[in-house]
Design an enzyme around this catalytic site. Structure first.
Site: not given
Ligand code: AQP
Length: 343
Positions: A128, A209, A212
């Site tokens: 991230k 993966k 959202k």
């Protein structure tokens, strides 16, 4: 001390005979199929066999920049969605994380027991932060807050997707270390990861993966997305060129992802399901139909709840009251163990 002893005996405290389940989901964007199949599906099953605590973890959402109005709205919408997928507030405790301030209080204490090196090893932080313009300190220390969420409630099991397994391992390390340093305080929890669809992959890039908050509209299926659109995305999912249907997540990630999704929606083993197909077209058609039929009742229930959200606020407040009763009692023990004043 008399007061704290009384609090510590509240009937809301964990019974050694009852399995306690805790899990959370971030209001960071519209819920996607991976969240549903990797975690929420298990939440719904677990609530009938365990004392289950489910939480919209809005404080975790703050680790990346959020628009306050959007966060307020998505938090409520996510709570409504959890009800729509089947969380039953008469058997499970559903609440908003920031309504129970003990989560942040304990997070600080745990942050002081976890090392910089342990946090630096978390792969989700690396993923991230790699391309981010702004990397908050909260994004780095987020696993300590997650540990606090879980440990506050004496949770035995934490149903999560595969991506959260590393954070769960760290939570176990934190609990074990705290117990050995300060005396038995926390239950050491275990992750429960589903046998299939524990890591639903992006339909356009099956090596990463589904997420959202990722910008991959064609690779991500949203739980509340128009169903015709859902079917179209599945029909366009990336596979490979040899047209052989085989369950092999390493060699054939796209096809295996579709088989895992089919298996999670309809039951059956992904490898055995593969034997029923000798071409990609019919497989994709069946996956599309299975996902559409899986999502349809959820979307219908969500529409009913969204038409009248008035009851949801009261229900979340009641959930927070129940959660707070346990959290306050646990914090009395934790403060005492650490040498802090007991309120
Ligand atoms: N692709 C996935 N496959 C299976 N399980 C998944 N989960 C997330 N993505 C997949 C599981 O969903 C639960 C809730 O996740 P979260 O909202 O707490 O955070 P996350 O794991 O970081 O999920 P996202 O969708 O990728 O969110 P963003 O983009 O905001 O980071 C967890 O149990 C997770 O394992």
């Amino acid at each position: 001390m008399i007061w704290s002893a009384q609090r510590a005996q509240t009937p809301a405290l964990a019974s050694p005979l009852v399995t306690r389940v805790f899990s959370g989901i971030k209001p960071t964007g519209p819920v996607q199929l991976g969240n549903m199949l990797g975690a929420l599906r298990t939440w719904v099953e677990d609530q009938h066999r365990a004392d289950s605590f489910y939480c919209v973890v809005d404080l975790h959402a703050l680790t990346i920049p959020q628009d306050p109005e959007v966060l307020r709205r998505t938090t409520l919408e996510l709570a409504q969605l959890l009800l729509a997928v089947g969380i039953d507030p008469t058997v499970a405790t559903l609440f908003i994380q920031s309504d129970v301030s003990e989560h942040t209080e304990l997070a600080w204490m745990l942050e002081c027991t976890v090392s910089f090196g342990e946090l630096r090893r978390m792969t989700q932080f690396k993923d991230k932060s790699d391309d981010a313009e702004f990397v908050s300190a909260g994004l780095f220390t987020y696993p300590a807050l997650m540990a606090a969420d879980i440990l506050l409630y004496d949770s035995d099991e934490v149903p999560v997707g595969e991506d959260q397994r590393q954070h769960l391992e760290l939570t176990r390390d934190i609990a074990t270390r705290f117990n050995s340093r300060f005396g038995e305080t926390f239950v050491v929890p275990r992750a429960t990861v589903p046998k299939v669809a524990a890591r639903v992959m992006d339909l356009q890039d099956p090596t990463r993966k589904m997420s959202k908050s990722d910008d991959s509209p064609q690779g991500t299926i949203l739980v509340l997305e128009e169903l015709g659109q859902v079917a179209k995305k599945i029909r366009r999912a990336v596979t490979d060129t040899d047209n052989e249907v085989r369950f092999d997540p390493v060699g054939k990630p796209g096809v295996s992802n579709l088989l895992s999704i089919l298996s999670a929606c309809t039951g059956g083993d992904p490898a055995q399901l593969a034997d029923q197909y000798d071409q990609y077209g019919p497989l994709k058609a069946d996956v599309a139909e299975a996902v559409v039929e899986y999502l349809r009742p959820i979307q219908e229930r969500y529409a009913e709840l969204a038409a009248d959200p008035s009851g949801v606020h009261a229900l979340l407040a009641a959930g927070a009251d129940r959660a707070r009763a346990l959290a306050e009692a646990k914090m009395i023990t934790v403060r005492d163990r650490l040498g802090l004043p007991v309120r």
